[in-house]
Motif scaffolding. Structure first.
Motif, mmCIF file in Angstrom:
data_model
loop_
_atom_site.group_PDB
_atom_site.id
_atom_site.type_symbol
_atom_site.label_atom_id
_atom_site.label_comp_id
_atom_site.label_asym_id
_atom_site.label_seq_id
_atom_site.Cartn_x
_atom_site.Cartn_y
_atom_site.Cartn_z
ATOM 1 N N PRO A 192 0.803 -1.225 0.000
ATOM 2 C CA PRO A 192 0.000 0.000 0.000
ATOM 3 C C PRO A 192 0.835 1.274 0.000
ATOM 4 C CG PRO A 192 -0.158 -1.158 2.118
ATOM 5 C CD PRO A 192 0.523 -2.083 1.171
ATOM 6 N N VAL A 193 2.051 1.226 0.538
ATOM 7 C CA VAL A 193 2.917 2.412 0.519
ATOM 8 C C VAL A 193 3.276 2.777 -0.917
ATOM 9 C CG1 VAL A 193 5.153 3.339 1.202
ATOM 10 C CG2 VAL A 193 3.822 1.981 2.832
ATOM 11 N N LYS A 194 3.647 1.766 -1.702
ATOM 12 C CA LYS A 194 3.958 2.029 -3.115
ATOM 13 C C LYS A 194 2.696 2.482 -3.853
ATOM 14 C CE LYS A 194 6.633 1.919 -6.823
ATOM 15 N NZ LYS A 194 7.215 0.646 -7.294
ATOM 16 N N GLY A 195 1.567 1.915 -3.498
ATOM 17 C CA GLY A 195 0.304 2.348 -4.099
ATOM 18 C C GLY A 195 0.044 3.811 -3.840
ATOM 19 N N SER A 196 0.336 4.254 -2.627
ATOM 20 C CA SER A 196 0.164 5.656 -2.269
ATOM 21 C C SER A 196 1.104 6.551 -3.077
ATOM 22 C CB SER A 196 0.419 5.848 -0.772
ATOM 23 O OG SER A 196 0.375 7.214 -0.417
ATOM 24 N N GLU A 197 2.344 6.117 -3.203
ATOM 25 C CA GLU A 197 3.331 6.899 -3.956
ATOM 26 C C GLU A 197 2.932 7.057 -5.413
ATOM 27 O OE1 GLU A 197 6.870 4.685 -3.323
ATOM 28 O OE2 GLU A 197 7.209 5.437 -1.273
ATOM 29 N N LEU A 198 2.460 5.967 -6.009
ATOM 30 C CA LEU A 198 2.049 6.016 -7.412
ATOM 31 C C LEU A 198 0.824 6.918 -7.589
ATOM 32 C CD1 LEU A 198 2.507 2.265 -8.440
ATOM 33 C CD2 LEU A 198 3.879 4.205 -9.202
ATOM 34 N N THR A 199 -0.069 6.888 -6.621
ATOM 35 C CA THR A 199 -1.258 7.743 -6.691
ATOM 36 C C THR A 199 -0.857 9.218 -6.681
ATOM 37 O OG1 THR A 199 -2.528 6.067 -5.507
ATOM 38 C CG2 THR A 199 -3.478 8.265 -5.624
ATOM 39 N N LYS A 200 0.043 9.576 -5.790
ATOM 40 C CA LYS A 200 0.511 10.967 -5.730
ATOM 41 C C LYS A 200 1.196 11.369 -7.033
ATOM 42 C CE LYS A 200 1.023 11.165 -0.698
ATOM 43 N NZ LYS A 200 1.973 11.272 0.440
ATOM 44 N N ALA A 201 1.953 10.431 -7.618
ATOM 45 C CA ALA A 201 2.642 10.733 -8.880
ATOM 46 C C ALA A 201 1.626 10.962 -9.998
ATOM 47 C CB ALA A 201 3.576 9.581 -9.254
ATOM 48 N N GLN A 202 0.552 10.183 -10.008
ATOM 49 C CA GLN A 202 -0.461 10.362 -11.045
ATOM 50 C C GLN A 202 -1.253 11.648 -10.835
ATOM 51 O OE1 GLN A 202 -2.835 6.847 -11.714
ATOM 52 N NE2 GLN A 202 -1.099 5.670 -12.483
ATOM 53 N N ILE A 203 -1.484 11.997 -9.581
ATOM 54 C CA ILE A 203 -2.157 13.266 -9.297
ATOM 55 C C ILE A 203 -1.317 14.432 -9.808
ATOM 56 C CG2 ILE A 203 -2.876 14.818 -7.437
ATOM 57 C CD1 ILE A 203 -3.687 12.302 -5.840
ATOM 58 N N LEU A 222 -6.600 3.945 -2.632
ATOM 59 C CA LEU A 222 -7.883 4.537 -2.251
ATOM 60 C C LEU A 222 -7.731 5.521 -1.095
ATOM 61 C CD1 LEU A 222 -8.885 2.284 -4.149
ATOM 62 C CD2 LEU A 222 -10.699 1.797 -2.500
ATOM 63 N N GLN A 223 -6.863 5.185 -0.144
ATOM 64 C CA GLN A 223 -6.649 6.070 0.995
ATOM 65 C C GLN A 223 -6.040 7.391 0.550
ATOM 66 O OE1 GLN A 223 -7.140 5.514 4.668
ATOM 67 N NE2 GLN A 223 -7.011 7.727 4.304
ATOM 68 N N THR A 224 -5.014 7.311 -0.286
ATOM 69 C CA THR A 224 -4.342 8.531 -0.734
ATOM 70 C C THR A 224 -5.245 9.376 -1.617
ATOM 71 O OG1 THR A 224 -2.188 7.449 -0.583
ATOM 72 C CG2 THR A 224 -2.321 9.422 -1.961
ATOM 73 N N ALA A 225 -6.016 8.731 -2.471
ATOM 74 C CA ALA A 225 -6.964 9.479 -3.311
ATOM 75 C C ALA A 225 -7.939 10.254 -2.437
ATOM 76 C CB ALA A 225 -7.716 8.511 -4.231
ATOM 77 N N ALA A 226 -8.442 9.616 -1.397
ATOM 78 C CA ALA A 226 -9.373 10.293 -0.494
ATOM 79 C C ALA A 226 -8.694 11.452 0.220
ATOM 80 C CB ALA A 226 -9.927 9.298 0.523
ATOM 81 N N ASP A 227 -7.473 11.220 0.665
ATOM 82 C CA ASP A 227 -6.736 12.261 1.380
ATOM 83 C C ASP A 227 -6.423 13.463 0.492
ATOM 84 O OD1 ASP A 227 -6.742 10.648 3.611
ATOM 85 O OD2 ASP A 227 -4.678 9.946 3.366
ATOM 86 N N GLU A 228 -6.184 13.182 -0.787
ATOM 87 C CA GLU A 228 -5.783 14.242 -1.719
ATOM 88 C C GLU A 228 -6.956 14.884 -2.437
ATOM 89 O OE1 GLU A 228 -2.663 15.397 -2.135
ATOM 90 O OE2 GLU A 228 -1.924 14.023 -0.581
#
Length: 331
Positions: A192-203, A222-228
């Motif tokens: 999930p940490v890498k998932g979060s990093e990739l989400t931020k990069a796509q944002i 999903l967590q990072t998307a919600a946070d961002e």
């Protein structure tokens, strides 16, 4: 042979027959854990539904390493479990080694085809369900850029991504689809940490809707998307509830139905090749109280119309695994 020996022998034979008739089914989860809130958990939910409805019991095991696959299969088969269901394509090699040694045991493998007389192979038209959520992503996007984050980079996950991109492009031909995979080893399903990093990069590239097809890794997406403050799309299980009002939808892959069906059929399970798609309720999109406000009638009507056309064969969605290519997305 004495009369007592004959009696004991007959009693033992009866016990074995009864044991076979009342054999508990077994479920082996893939790496990532039973409660990954995605693929494995969908499999567990199917087994639990069977147990709740029938009062039956089942055996289960969570693997800790690749080396345990064949060991777990043999252990359950030796113990008389029947049928034995495996959640994941990675069991194919182990099952190919084991199935012939236990001809009276029925096996079900999900997401891969193993050609053996005592094996049911269940595969899904993930590209069809992904097309639908791709349409929804394009309709919900304000930036005209959406993202896809896969787990392990394999043809199966590219199949999800390609279907998704086709749905996006069907709504908005000028939309941009940013796609990344988490890794090339099984650990990609539970990072999930890498998932979060990739989400931020796509944002940072403009994505305002991100679809995760990555097992436990998707929890971080999903967590990072919600946070961002952007929308996400869940996968396999209905993940809308994880971040109510912030998950646009979930691409439902009814692994639960595949497990429930195998357990229900029991030792009389029909083997062979089985495909689950839109036409037979194998895939779809999730709509509930957690995302109802995000899905206007216009979106739902358009997606339902496309779903009907795909199910009837009027609309064809390209399957990446048919030729290892995608007409609308480069990997």
């Amino acid at each position: 042979m004495t009369l007592m020996q004959k009696f004991l022998g007959a009693t033992a034979a009866m016990a074995l027959s009864a044991g076979a008739a009342l054999a508990d089914p077994a479920l082996i989860f893939d790496l990532g854990g039973k409660f990954d809130k995605s693929f494995n958990e969908a499999a567990f939910n199917g087994a639990k539904r069977w147990a709740d409805e029938t009062g039956g019991t089942f055996r289960e095991i969570e693997l800790q390493s690749e080396a345990q696959r064949e060991q777990a299969l043999r252990r359950f088969a030796e113990a008389g479990a029947n049928p034995i269901v495996m959640a994941g394509f990675a069991f194919a090699d182990a099952l190919g080694q084991v199935a012939a040694d236990y001809p009276d045991t029925k096996f079900t493998i999900i997401d891969m085809v193993v050609d053996a007389p005592n094996v049911r192979s269940v595969v899904f038209n993930e590209h069809e369900g992904s097309y639908l959520v791709g349409m929804m992503a394009a309709m919900a996007s304000e930036s005209d850029t959406v993202g896809f984050i896969g787990g392990m980079d394999i043809p199966l996950i590219r199949k999800f991504a390609c279907g998704y991109a086709q749905g996006v492009k069907a709504v908005n031909a000028d939309a941009t689809v940013v796609a990344n995979m988490t890794g090339t080893t099984p650990s990609a399903w539970n990072d999930p940490v890498k998932g979060s990093e990739l989400t931020k990069a796509q944002i940072s590239q403009g994505a305002d809707v991100v679809y995760a097809a990555a097992g436990g890794t998707g929890v971080g997406v999903l967590q990072t998307a919600a946070d961002e403050g952007i929308l996400s799309i869940g996968v396999d299980s209905n993940q809308n509830y994880l971040h109510s009002g912030k998950v646009l939808t979930s691409m439902m892959k009814r692994v639960d139905n595949a497990v429930f069906s195998a357990f229900s059929d029991g030792v009389d399970m029909e083997t062979g090749f089985q495909v689950m798609g839109l036409a037979n309720g194998g895939v779809g999109y999730a709509l509930d109280e957690h995302n109802a406000d995000l899905v206007p009638d216009s979106m739902r009507n358009a997606v339902d119309e496309a779903s009907d056309k795909i199910a009837s064969g009027e609309l064809a969605v390209h399957d990446y695994m048919s030729d290892d290519s995608c007409p609308v997305l480069d990997f």
